[in-house]
Write a protein that holds these residues in place. Sequence first.
Motif, PDB file in Angstrom:
ATOM      1  N   SER A  88       0.806  -1.221   0.000  1.00 20.22           N
ATOM      2  CA  SER A  88       0.000   0.000   0.000  1.00 20.22           C
ATOM      3  C   SER A  88       0.835   1.265   0.000  1.00 20.22           C
ATOM      4  CB  SER A  88      -0.929   0.009   1.221  1.00 20.22           C
ATOM      5  OG  SER A  88      -0.168   0.061   2.423  1.00 20.22           O
ATOM      6  N   GLU A  93       4.171   2.117  -5.410  1.00 18.63           N
ATOM      7  CA  GLU A  93       3.706   1.559  -6.672  1.00 18.63           C
ATOM      8  C   GLU A  93       4.493   0.298  -7.029  1.00 18.63           C
ATOM      9  OE1 GLU A  93       1.160   2.351  -8.325  1.00 18.63           O
ATOM     10  OE2 GLU A  93       0.597   4.344  -7.621  1.00 18.63           O
ATOM     11  N   ASP A  94       4.158  -0.280  -8.167  1.00 18.99           N
ATOM     12  CA  ASP A  94       4.686  -1.587  -8.552  1.00 18.99           C
ATOM     13  C   ASP A  94       6.202  -1.619  -8.646  1.00 18.99           C
ATOM     14  OD1 ASP A  94       4.654  -4.287  -9.704  1.00 18.99           O
ATOM     15  OD2 ASP A  94       5.132  -3.283 -11.579  1.00 18.99           O
ATOM     16  N   ARG A 112       2.503   5.409  -3.437  1.00 19.01           N
ATOM     17  CA  ARG A 112       1.186   5.028  -3.960  1.00 19.01           C
ATOM     18  C   ARG A 112       0.109   5.940  -3.372  1.00 19.01           C
ATOM     19  NH1 ARG A 112      -0.823   0.383  -6.280  1.00 19.01           N
ATOM     20  NH2 ARG A 112       1.086  -0.812  -5.905  1.00 19.01           N
ATOM     21  N   ARG A 113      -0.830   6.351  -4.226  1.00 24.02           N
ATOM     22  CA  ARG A 113      -1.907   7.243  -3.801  1.00 24.02           C
ATOM     23  C   ARG A 113      -3.259   6.541  -3.707  1.00 24.02           C
ATOM     24  NH1 ARG A 113       0.711  11.616  -1.721  1.00 24.02           N
ATOM     25  NH2 ARG A 113       2.614  11.948  -2.960  1.00 24.02           N
ATOM     26  N   CYS A 123      -3.543  -0.817  -3.201  1.00 27.31           N
ATOM     27  CA  CYS A 123      -2.932  -1.790  -4.105  1.00 27.31           C
ATOM     28  C   CYS A 123      -3.972  -2.816  -4.535  1.00 27.31           C
ATOM     29  CB  CYS A 123      -1.765  -2.482  -3.414  1.00 27.31           C
ATOM     30  SG  CYS A 123      -0.954  -3.763  -4.391  1.00 27.31           S
TER      31      CYS A 123
END
Length: 657
Positions: A244, A247-248, A338-339, A342
């Motif tokens: 969470s 990003e990837d 990340r915003r 996930c």
Amino acid sequence: METDGIGQQRLSKAEKKLRQKQMKARHTLLRHEGIECVSYPTKSLVVANGGLGNGVSRCQLLGVVQDCGLVKALLMPPGKPYSFVKYGRTEDSKKAYDSLNGKEITVEDSGQTVVLYFNFVEKVPWEDMTPTALPPGLKILEELVLPEEEKELLESIDWAEDEVTSAAQKSLKHRRVKHFGYEFRYDNNNVDRDRPLPGGLPDICNKLLAKWLKMGHIKEKPDQLTINQYEPGQGIPPHIDTHSAFEDEIIALSLGAEIVMDFKHPDGHAAAVMLPQRSLLVMSGESRYLWTHGITPRKFDIVQASEGQKIGAVTADIGDLTLNKRGERTSFTFRKVRRSPCNCSYPSVCDSQRKDTEPSFPDNESDASKLEEKYVHEVYEGIATHFSSTRHSPWPRVVEFLRTLPCGAVVADVGCGNGKYLGVRKDLHMFGCDRSMTLVDICGEKGFQAFVCDALRVPVRSGSCDACISIAVIHHFSTVERRLAALCELVRLLRPGGRALIYVWAMEQEYKNQKSKYLKEKRASGGVSEELGSDPVEETGDSDCQSSVHPKSRCCNANQAVHAKLPVHTNRTSFGSQDLLVPWHLKDGMKKKPRHVQSHRPVGCSADSQELSPIFHRYYHVFSKGELEALCKRLDCVEVQESYYDQGNWCVVLEKR
């Protein structure tokens, strides 16, 4: 060498002793490694004590065996204390066998002397040694920065400026770290999205990232950077970057020195990946979300040999391994914050997808205490009699620790269970404590000194113990803070110079369908898994539901009287979460109603009717590799003397300074 009356040679005492040790090495290789030696000359030899696993480098061993003739191949399996050497002629192999057996060499790193023992082998397992494939989604881009760019990057780091800015960073006593964009918080493995750091990423990094983005090496520009500096011998525990939080794509630039990073799949598959100097590691997909990655603390890595050390083509990419001394490495790890939640394809390890239905740990101290009361204390009081009936044999390495203590030493067994360690040595002053009144009563029936208390609050004077043991206790505390507090309480009891032995369940389990050599007694209804202070787990996961479970007993799922919303572990499977519930199948007639719960079944227990044997669920936090040791090192007044793996447990011996 003397001869007898008919001219036959007789071996000298030294030669007889050498021959005996050579045969002992031969039997050891066969028994523990399945390597079958032969009594007639062949072109191939196995070299006992001459391997990467006991510090012998490829260059050093090669210098020894090449004196006897042309070496066609040299195989040094990673982590093994033996090697295989293949000569071009049988005559050369026999010469090595005759002249090198018993040869002493000094290990370059430690200065210790090892003795080499050679034996002929018919088969060398070249074909069994296959290169390890990279985890899916992992890329290594070599020489991605120029030497002058590397120098500029390293010189741009101002370690003196705001080196320690938060309580979270203060816990990193063993390596230097610096954050840009957002501070990475080690207390929750996340970032505060609402509190970006001033200045963003360094300009030199922005230029490199823009170039890599244009070249297609990365998919999007990161906005968070963590710089770590690793001295030789330092590492980082295996972990998965929080789903969470980022990003990837996660990328890491290695500067100053190369290093081996260890990747591990939940099913046990592992890959040791070399990160060359000035290379970029790119993790995405499965390698980022599912595999753990970490760096083992050590001063040498097993690496591919240089061109000058390689021999022939037989061992290409397989046997051309040697030891490489680590240097000072600085890593630039870039992530994009990340915003949104996930939504990866790995929900079992994704905190975003588990958050609403399966929280991994309580949110506060009150919830943690309630969870442990229901899924630890009440459960073990309910199963105490059955549990005790499954606990007979002390574990050898625990006994070994107790035997190292001087006569008359005062020893506390915190979480003593049924007291099976309290009678190991009659010349020690041992006492035990446990949360279960029934288990403490059982200790009293055996004539042992024990009392009821919480492991977080032991009513014993500080500094009054020479040693403490905590066997399978700390993994029952449901937050990091409570696990750390339990360690602090153990250390409080110790005098300066006193030692403690701690066992906890390991996330990393070995499923080889083999019985423990320690516990040979047949135990009813799977009582191998421990509770507050019992045996370390022998075959974690499958130990609670063995074939002796009553046929009417029934495993329940997470919806059956399991209010903690934690995943319920399935026996004979790898752990899918570090925080979970483990079933205990109670044998008929063995249930004891808790003294403080007279009118209802403990919350962790479920059964449809009186005909079904009840199933209790116990809370566990299973420890990943290095986690227990790292937790101990957060205490300023202790020194970790030893850390090891024992039958599904991570174990630490620490000393109070």
